[in-house]
Design a protein around this motif. Structure first.
Motif, mmCIF file in Angstrom:
data_model
loop_
_atom_site.group_PDB
_atom_site.id
_atom_site.type_symbol
_atom_site.label_atom_id
_atom_site.label_comp_id
_atom_site.label_asym_id
_atom_site.label_seq_id
_atom_site.Cartn_x
_atom_site.Cartn_y
_atom_site.Cartn_z
ATOM 1 N N VAL A 78 0.851 -1.191 0.000
ATOM 2 C CA VAL A 78 0.000 0.000 0.000
ATOM 3 C C VAL A 78 0.889 1.244 0.000
ATOM 4 N N ASN A 79 0.715 2.093 -1.021
ATOM 5 C CA ASN A 79 1.561 3.288 -1.095
ATOM 6 C C ASN A 79 1.115 4.331 -0.066
ATOM 7 N N PRO A 80 1.976 5.290 0.254
ATOM 8 C CA PRO A 80 1.661 6.261 1.308
ATOM 9 C C PRO A 80 0.378 7.056 1.082
ATOM 10 N N ASP A 81 0.072 7.428 -0.168
ATOM 11 C CA ASP A 81 -1.136 8.210 -0.432
ATOM 12 C C ASP A 81 -2.399 7.397 -0.134
ATOM 13 N N VAL A 82 -2.418 6.153 -0.571
ATOM 14 C CA VAL A 82 -3.567 5.287 -0.302
ATOM 15 C C VAL A 82 -3.644 4.987 1.194
ATOM 16 N N LYS A 83 -2.503 4.777 1.826
ATOM 17 C CA LYS A 83 -2.484 4.509 3.268
ATOM 18 C C LYS A 83 -3.045 5.700 4.046
ATOM 19 N N ASP A 84 -2.737 6.912 3.593
ATOM 20 C CA ASP A 84 -3.291 8.118 4.234
ATOM 21 C C ASP A 84 -4.819 8.103 4.190
ATOM 22 N N VAL A 85 -5.386 7.727 3.045
ATOM 23 C CA VAL A 85 -6.850 7.663 2.914
ATOM 24 C C VAL A 85 -7.407 6.617 3.879
ATOM 25 N N LEU A 86 -6.740 5.465 3.966
ATOM 26 C CA LEU A 86 -7.200 4.413 4.874
ATOM 27 C C LEU A 86 -7.122 4.870 6.330
ATOM 28 N N GLU A 87 -6.103 5.645 6.658
ATOM 29 C CA GLU A 87 -5.981 6.170 8.028
ATOM 30 C C GLU A 87 -7.055 7.209 8.316
ATOM 31 N N MET A 88 -7.267 8.148 7.390
ATOM 32 C CA MET A 88 -8.246 9.221 7.606
ATOM 33 C C MET A 88 -9.673 8.692 7.728
ATOM 34 N N THR A 89 -9.966 7.597 7.044
ATOM 35 C CA THR A 89 -11.318 7.052 7.057
ATOM 36 C C THR A 89 -11.531 6.009 8.153
ATOM 37 N N GLY A 90 -10.450 5.630 8.845
ATOM 38 C CA GLY A 90 -10.558 4.630 9.897
ATOM 39 C C GLY A 90 -10.483 3.198 9.391
ATOM 40 N N PHE A 91 -10.347 3.014 8.089
ATOM 41 C CA PHE A 91 -10.267 1.671 7.524
ATOM 42 C C PHE A 91 -9.014 0.942 7.996
ATOM 43 N N ILE A 92 -7.992 1.691 8.330
ATOM 44 C CA ILE A 92 -6.740 1.076 8.767
ATOM 45 C C ILE A 92 -6.929 0.301 10.068
ATOM 46 N N ASP A 93 -7.985 0.632 10.821
ATOM 47 C CA ASP A 93 -8.238 -0.014 12.095
ATOM 48 C C ASP A 93 -8.780 -1.440 11.959
ATOM 49 N N PHE A 94 -9.404 -1.769 10.811
ATOM 50 C CA PHE A 94 -9.963 -3.112 10.690
ATOM 51 C C PHE A 94 -9.458 -3.883 9.472
#
Length: 99
Positions: A78-94
């Motif tokens: 996962v590239n940093p830009d996509v990872k940022d979106v996942l973090e901002m939306t809370g998707f990174i948590d699950f």
């Protein structure tokens, strides 16, 4: 967006290239709806994915819900830009994200 699928037994890898947005998300949704029967390990390879929009996040959420019942799902490269979106939306948590 380009979708490449590689099936190995009950493991499916889906490599995405380009943008996962409102235009391309329905194509990935069809894959999630039609190709996950019997799959116990789903991997999304985001090495060539440069952007993800809310429509793409919805498809990932549906895939995660389905795989929770029948196996595992992870995202790789996962590239940093996509990872940022996942973090901002809370998707990174699950979502399971591996480098």
């Amino acid at each position: 967006m380009e979708i490449k699928k590689e099936l190995n037994g009950s493991a499916l890898q889906i490599a995405l290239t380009g943008r996962l947005d409102a235009v391309s998300a329905p194509e990935l949704d069809k894959v999630v709806q039609n190709d996950l029967a019997g799959i116990t390990e789903l991997t999304f390879d985001f090495k060539e994915l440069v952007y993800v929009a809310s429509a793409g996040l919805r498809v990932l959420l549906l895939a995660q819900k389905r795989m929770k019942k029948q196996g595992t799902m992870k995202l790789t490269h996962v590239n940093p830009d996509v990872k940022d979106v996942l973090e901002m939306t809370g998707f990174i948590d699950f979502l399971t994200i591996e480098d």
